[in-house]
Structures are given as C-alpha cells and as structure tokens.
Scaffold this motif. Structure first.
Motif, PDB file in Angstrom:
ATOM      1  N   TYR A   1       0.845  -1.199   0.000  1.00  0.00           N
ATOM      2  CA  TYR A   1       0.000   0.000   0.000  1.00  0.00           C
ATOM      3  C   TYR A   1       0.878   1.245   0.000  1.00  0.00           C
ATOM      4  O   TYR A   1       0.553   2.248  -0.634  1.00  0.00           O
ATOM      5  N   ASP A   2       2.015   1.149   0.719  1.00  0.00           N
ATOM      6  CA  ASP A   2       2.959   2.259   0.809  1.00  0.00           C
ATOM      7  C   ASP A   2       4.370   1.684   0.833  1.00  0.00           C
ATOM      8  O   ASP A   2       4.617   0.669   1.493  1.00  0.00           O
TER       9      ASP A   2
ATOM     10  N   PRO B   1       3.122   0.540  -5.171  1.00  0.00           N
ATOM     11  CA  PRO B   1       2.035   1.499  -5.382  1.00  0.00           C
ATOM     12  C   PRO B   1       2.460   2.562  -6.389  1.00  0.00           C
ATOM     13  O   PRO B   1       3.641   2.864  -6.542  1.00  0.00           O
ATOM     14  N   SER B   2       1.489   3.132  -7.066  1.00  0.00           N
ATOM     15  CA  SER B   2       1.802   4.169  -8.055  1.00  0.00           C
ATOM     16  C   SER B   2       1.904   5.555  -7.434  1.00  0.00           C
ATOM     17  O   SER B   2       2.335   6.498  -8.094  1.00  0.00           O
ATOM     18  N   SER B   3       1.557   5.656  -6.156  1.00  0.00           N
ATOM     19  CA  SER B   3       1.444   6.974  -5.537  1.00  0.00           C
ATOM     20  C   SER B   3       2.738   7.502  -4.927  1.00  0.00           C
ATOM     21  O   SER B   3       2.818   8.669  -4.571  1.00  0.00           O
ATOM     22  N   ASN B   4       3.758   6.648  -4.755  1.00  0.00           N
ATOM     23  CA  ASN B   4       5.013   7.146  -4.204  1.00  0.00           C
ATOM     24  C   ASN B   4       6.186   6.389  -4.803  1.00  0.00           C
ATOM     25  O   ASN B   4       6.015   5.425  -5.548  1.00  0.00           O
ATOM     26  N   THR B   5       7.390   6.835  -4.493  1.00  0.00           N
ATOM     27  CA  THR B   5       8.608   6.327  -5.131  1.00  0.00           C
ATOM     28  C   THR B   5       9.320   5.345  -4.217  1.00  0.00           C
ATOM     29  O   THR B   5       9.542   5.617  -3.035  1.00  0.00           O
TER      30      THR B   5
END
Length: 298
Positions: free
Chosen positions: A261-262, A283-287
């Motif tokens: 998730y993260d 996840p696509s939301s962080n690196t």
C-alpha cells in the motif's frame, strides 16, 4: 479419561447422561465420527486418527477448558469443531495447543464463536478458520494472542482476525478463492517466518484476491513471502497508528506476489529480494527508493 487414549468405534458410544472429562495424560480419539457430546478438557487432548473421514464435534456442542489442553489430528486427518454455519464453542481461562510431533494434521474451527482467553499455540499441523456462512460476531480464537511455531500454520479462509500474532518460525496463510482474509492485529516476528496467499487458478475472475496484513509487522527477524503451494498475493496494507512495519530482517519474495500500500512498509527491512517465482507490486502513488535484488523475479 485419566491415562491413555479412548478410541471411539460408534458415534453413539456415550449415553445422554455421560459426562466426558479428558485429564492431562488422557486423549479422546473420535476416529472419524461425529459426536454430539459436550467435553471438558482438563489438560488432555481431543484428536482424530482417521485419515479417511473428518471427525467432528456436532453443532452447538460446548468444549470447556479447565487447564491448557490440546486439539490435534493425525497427519493427513482433520478434526472439525462445528459444521455448516453452526459453532462448537470453546470457553475457559486457558490455552489451546494445536498438534504435536506425532499428529500434524488439520484442526478446523467451523464458524466457532470461541471465548477461551488463554491464547492459542500452533505447534504442529494447521489451524484452519472457515466462514462458509456468516462470520462469527466474536473471535474465532478468543481474545488471546496466537503463536505460530516452526512446524505450524495458521490458515485464514476469508475472516478478519483481530488477534495479536506471534510468528515464531511458522506460516500465516490464506486459502479462500472467494474473498480476502485479513490479519488486523500486530504481527510480531520472534523467528524468521512465512506469510503466503492463496494460489488463484488461471481464468478465475477474482484475480485481486489477497491475504491482507493491516496491523503492522515488528521484530528483529525476516519474512519469506509465499510457499510452493501458496503462490498468491500478500498485501501489506496501511496499519493504524501507532502500529507500523518496522521488522528489521530480510524480505524474500519466494512465491507469488507481495503488494505494498505504501513503500515505507519495507523501509526497515535489511534486504529485499525477489526470487524467480516471485513479484513485488509497488504502489503508483510514491517512489520506491530502497535497494532491491531481483533474483529472477519481477
């Protein structure tokens, strides 16, 4: 039953007035039969030696603990508490142990609403939770912690398990093709251990089925994701503060997939390696900025 094993040959062996107590050195072997008699476990064992037929404690029949006691089945056999949507509840202020070195079969809690408070120790074999109908309103395994030792497996069909989990070399697994099982309590690693999701078959519509960890994972040991017979998806979901993923050992994705998730879920892990039969889903939301070893995986 004070000493030795009483093996049943007939499901009606006990009269309606018979009280059954199994003391520390005794065992009752149901031998593949369904028994509708309440039982007091006073340090003894309830078992099934029949590898052909599941032994069962009938619907709404109670098991009362008056000392730490054992549930087990012979290797290849199954002992089931309750049937269908009904429970065979366990009560008492003591612990349940699952299996021993000579009995490594399956113990199945079938929709059991248990209230025993001493915790659960899975030494050998598997403890399986099943929710083919409505999930119980309270814990399958009472409110106490569940310890999974090196030769044990705690298998969750599709239930949300809130208990604290001590993984001491054993396996947490999921086995439902229909829905997501989840462990919402904190998982503490006290030895290198394994978490494994259900292997979905090609062509099934529920390709997103996974085993979810959402209580965080702590401890100074490592995790292996997947086994040769459990190659599904494990999902590290966001835990509720102050819980966190802070385990310091390695993370080896051996089979199946680990989904995050993260990316911070792996920040404390000393090594992240993806083997030939494994995949890491980011996840696509962080690196993701942690060093990663791809050993044939994706």
């Amino acid at each position: 039953i004070n000493n030795g094993t009483l093996q049943l040959g007939n499901a009606s062996a006990f009269s309606s007035s018979t009280a059954i107590t199994i003391n520390t050195n005794g065992a009752l072997d149901l031998n593949g039969l369904t028994v509708s008699k309440s039982i007091t476990l006073n340090g003894g064992a309830l078992t099934n030696s029949n590898t052909t037929t599941t032994a069962m404690i009938g619907n709404a029949i109670t098991i009362t603990l008056t000392a730490d006691s054992t549930l087990m089945a012979a290797t290849g056999a199954t002992l089931q508490l309750g049937s269908g949507g009904s429970a065979a509840p366990i009560s008492g202020a003591f612990a349940i142990r699952i299996g021993n070195s000579s009995n490594r079969g399956d113990v199945k809690f079938q929709n059991s609403t248990n209230t025993y408070t001493g915790g659960t120790i899975i030494d050998y074999g598997r403890l399986l939770l099943r929710t083919y109908f409505a999930a119980p309103s309270t814990n399958f395994v009472g409110p106490g912690a569940v310890t999974v030792n090196a030769n044990g497996t705690f298998d969750n069909f599709d239930y949300s398990v809130p208990n604290a989990i001590n993984l001491n070399g054993g396996i947490l697994s999921g086995s439902s093709p229909n829905g997501n099982g989840s462990f919402t309590g904190v998982v503490t690693l006290t030895a290198d251990s394994t978490i494994a999701g259900y292997t979905m078959q090609l062509g099934t519509s529920l390709s997103s089925v996974y085993l979810q960890i959402s209580g965080g994972i702590v401890g100074n040991f490592g995790l292996t994701i997947g086994t040769s017979d459990h190659q599904g998806r494990v999902y590290f979901f966001a835990p509720t503060a102050p819980n966190a993923y802070s385990y310091s050992g390695s993370t080896i994705v051996a089979y199946g997939a680990l989904a995050l998730y993260d990316v911070t879920a792996l920040n404390s892990s000393s090594l992240v390696r993806v083997e030939t039969n494994g995949a890491l889903i980011l996840p696509s939301s962080n690196t993701f900025s942690k060093a990663l070893t791809l050993n044939g995986g994706v």
